[in-house]
Design a protein around this motif. Structure first.
Motif, PDB file in Angstrom:
ATOM      1  N   PHE A 181       0.820  -1.211   0.000  1.00 26.39           N
ATOM      2  CA  PHE A 181       0.000   0.000   0.000  1.00 26.39           C
ATOM      3  C   PHE A 181       0.858   1.267   0.000  1.00 26.39           C
ATOM      4  O   PHE A 181       0.361   2.353   0.300  1.00 26.39           O
ATOM      5  CB  PHE A 181      -0.926   0.020   1.221  1.00 26.39           C
ATOM      6  CG  PHE A 181      -2.119  -0.901   1.132  1.00 26.39           C
ATOM      7  CD1 PHE A 181      -2.567  -1.383  -0.087  1.00 26.39           C
ATOM      8  CD2 PHE A 181      -2.799  -1.285   2.280  1.00 26.39           C
ATOM      9  CE1 PHE A 181      -3.668  -2.232  -0.168  1.00 26.39           C
ATOM     10  CE2 PHE A 181      -3.910  -2.120   2.209  1.00 26.39           C
ATOM     11  CZ  PHE A 181      -4.337  -2.595   0.982  1.00 26.39           C
ATOM     12  N   SER A 182       2.138   1.141  -0.336  1.00 28.54           N
ATOM     13  CA  SER A 182       3.025   2.307  -0.246  1.00 28.54           C
ATOM     14  C   SER A 182       2.719   3.363  -1.302  1.00 28.54           C
ATOM     15  O   SER A 182       3.092   4.526  -1.142  1.00 28.54           O
ATOM     16  CB  SER A 182       4.487   1.866  -0.325  1.00 28.54           C
ATOM     17  OG  SER A 182       4.743   1.152  -1.510  1.00 28.54           O
ATOM     18  N   THR A 183       2.044   2.990  -2.396  1.00 27.40           N
ATOM     19  CA  THR A 183       1.647   3.975  -3.412  1.00 27.40           C
ATOM     20  C   THR A 183       0.121   4.048  -3.537  1.00 27.40           C
ATOM     21  O   THR A 183      -0.418   4.323  -4.598  1.00 27.40           O
ATOM     22  CB  THR A 183       2.273   3.636  -4.780  1.00 27.40           C
ATOM     23  OG1 THR A 183       1.837   2.328  -5.183  1.00 27.40           O
ATOM     24  CG2 THR A 183       3.794   3.676  -4.703  1.00 27.40           C
ATOM     25  N   TYR A 184      -0.547   3.795  -2.440  1.00 32.73           N
ATOM     26  CA  TYR A 184      -2.008   3.713  -2.371  1.00 32.73           C
ATOM     27  C   TYR A 184      -2.658   5.026  -2.812  1.00 32.73           C
ATOM     28  O   TYR A 184      -2.222   6.118  -2.429  1.00 32.73           O
ATOM     29  CB  TYR A 184      -2.379   3.409  -0.929  1.00 32.73           C
ATOM     30  CG  TYR A 184      -3.808   3.085  -0.641  1.00 32.73           C
ATOM     31  CD1 TYR A 184      -4.268   1.779  -0.652  1.00 32.73           C
ATOM     32  CD2 TYR A 184      -4.714   4.090  -0.290  1.00 32.73           C
ATOM     33  CE1 TYR A 184      -5.578   1.474  -0.331  1.00 32.73           C
ATOM     34  CE2 TYR A 184      -6.023   3.795   0.036  1.00 32.73           C
ATOM     35  CZ  TYR A 184      -6.448   2.480   0.004  1.00 32.73           C
ATOM     36  OH  TYR A 184      -7.753   2.190   0.328  1.00 32.73           O
ATOM     37  N   SER A 185      -3.730   4.914  -3.609  1.00 34.61           N
ATOM     38  CA  SER A 185      -4.448   6.102  -4.082  1.00 34.61           C
ATOM     39  C   SER A 185      -5.669   6.360  -3.212  1.00 34.61           C
ATOM     40  O   SER A 185      -6.697   5.681  -3.342  1.00 34.61           O
ATOM     41  CB  SER A 185      -4.880   5.929  -5.539  1.00 34.61           C
ATOM     42  OG  SER A 185      -5.717   7.016  -5.925  1.00 34.61           O
TER      43      SER A 185
END
Length: 343
Positions: A181-185
């Motif tokens: 989820f490190s680049t979660y939108s």
């Protein structure tokens, strides 16, 4: 010799009995579409293949509760066809995501038996395992069911009530391989609230409500191939009403919780659950949640949050039990679960 199956009665169960359930079922995009039609389910990870891929998964999984319903439905003819009520859950874990094309099957072990004082019914405890076509364990849970006796004079078995964990240790939660989820939108997910924004003890009123319709709960129960008589046969209960499948209430409450918990994406643990009062068509279901605990995980950008989810008949939020310690009459469901959320 009779060809039809009347279902098991309480005296038909023995401690340690292993039951292989029929019929395996291959799930596809149709199950997802019907699930999202029956419930206002909007969690992004289950709605969008692209969102799921951006989160490290190969595609959007089947909603965790949809997979649960499929496995649960397999068990009904053998465990709860003659049930008075499904009473509770514990030690539930989702171990692998279920994807379109997977084939699910189930087996159960009887781990407890206790006849009720009325001599007419008893409680059966089973541990159910759901497997995919590769014989991988995708989920497991314990549930206990009140089942009618065939013969009220049949001797009671030695009472055995299993000791069950009240809470799954967050270190034992299965995080899906690759989940990131490190680049979660947050724009696409629908809310900006992340794991770090929630505080233990915080309560959330999910505001919205859904009125139960006879046709919808009947369709849902058929979809999961749940054949329990109390859900279909209006002559089976003295009051002439068809009892709504408890899983239908669970899914409605989970869907309603989107408003305030849109980023609680994946259910990975079921610590406990109680169907506090029966539900029938015409009731309006509302929901509220309480944050019970939080834990870090080893997956990048992923935290675990423990939530109490309460479904009511539209009663006041944040009210659960009376001074006598019993659930209020407005409470339908009290569910304690772990979910995964971006930190």
């Amino acid at each position: 010799m009779a060809k039809t199956n009347p279902g098991r009665f309480f005296e038909d169960y023995t401690l340690g009995q292993m039951i292989e359930h029929a019929v395996p079922r291959t799930v596809g995009a149709g199950e997802r579409a019907l699930y999202h039609a029956l419930y206002p389910a909007r969690h992004a990870l289950y709605s969008s293949d692209e969102f799921a891929r951006a989160s490290g998964l190969p595609q959007a999984p089947l909603d965790d509760l949809a997979a649960f319903h499929v496995v649960f439905g397999k068990t009904v003819p053998d465990v709860s066809l003659n049930a008075v009520a499904n009473l509770g859950y514990a030690e539930g874990r989702w171990l692998k995501p279920v994807y379109a094309g997977d084939t699910l099957r189930a087996c159960s072990e009887v781990i407890g038996l206790k006849q009720n004082s009325n001599g007419k019914t008893g409680v059966v405890y089973v541990r159910t395992s759901g497997m995919n076509q590769r014989d991988e364990l995708v989920m497991e849970y314990v549930r206990w069911v009140m089942v009618r006796k065939r013969d009220a004079d049949a001797p009671a078995p030695v009472a055995v009530v299993p000791e069950l964990s009240k809470v799954i240790d967050p270190r034992d939660l299965a995080i899906p391989e690759g989940l990131d989820f490190s680049t979660y939108s947050f724009a696409q997910s629908g809310e900006a609230h992340r794991w770090s924004d929630y505080q233990i003890g915080e309560t959330i009123d999910h505001v919205d409500g859904v009125t139960l319709e006879e046709a919808e709960h009947m369709m849902a129960t058929r979809l999961w191939q749940n054949t329990a008589k109390v859900h279909f046969d209006a002559t089976f209960r003295p009051d002439g009403q068809r009892l709504i499948y408890g899983g239908h209430i669970i899914s409605l409450a989970r869907a309603l919780s989107f408003n305030g918990l849109a980023n609680a994406q994946m259910i990975v643990g079921l610590n406990g659950g109680v169907h506090a009062n029966p539900a029938f068509s015409g009731l309006t279901v509302k929901a509220w949640s309480e944050v019970l605990d939080k834990a870090e995980t080893s997956a990048p950008g992923v935290g675990a949050i423990r939530l109490r989810l309460v479904a009511t008949k539209g009663g006041s939020p944040f009210e659960l039990k009376g001074d006598d310690g019993k659930y209020l009459s407005d409470v339908l469901l009290d569910l304690d679960y772990w979910a995964l959320m971006p930190v």
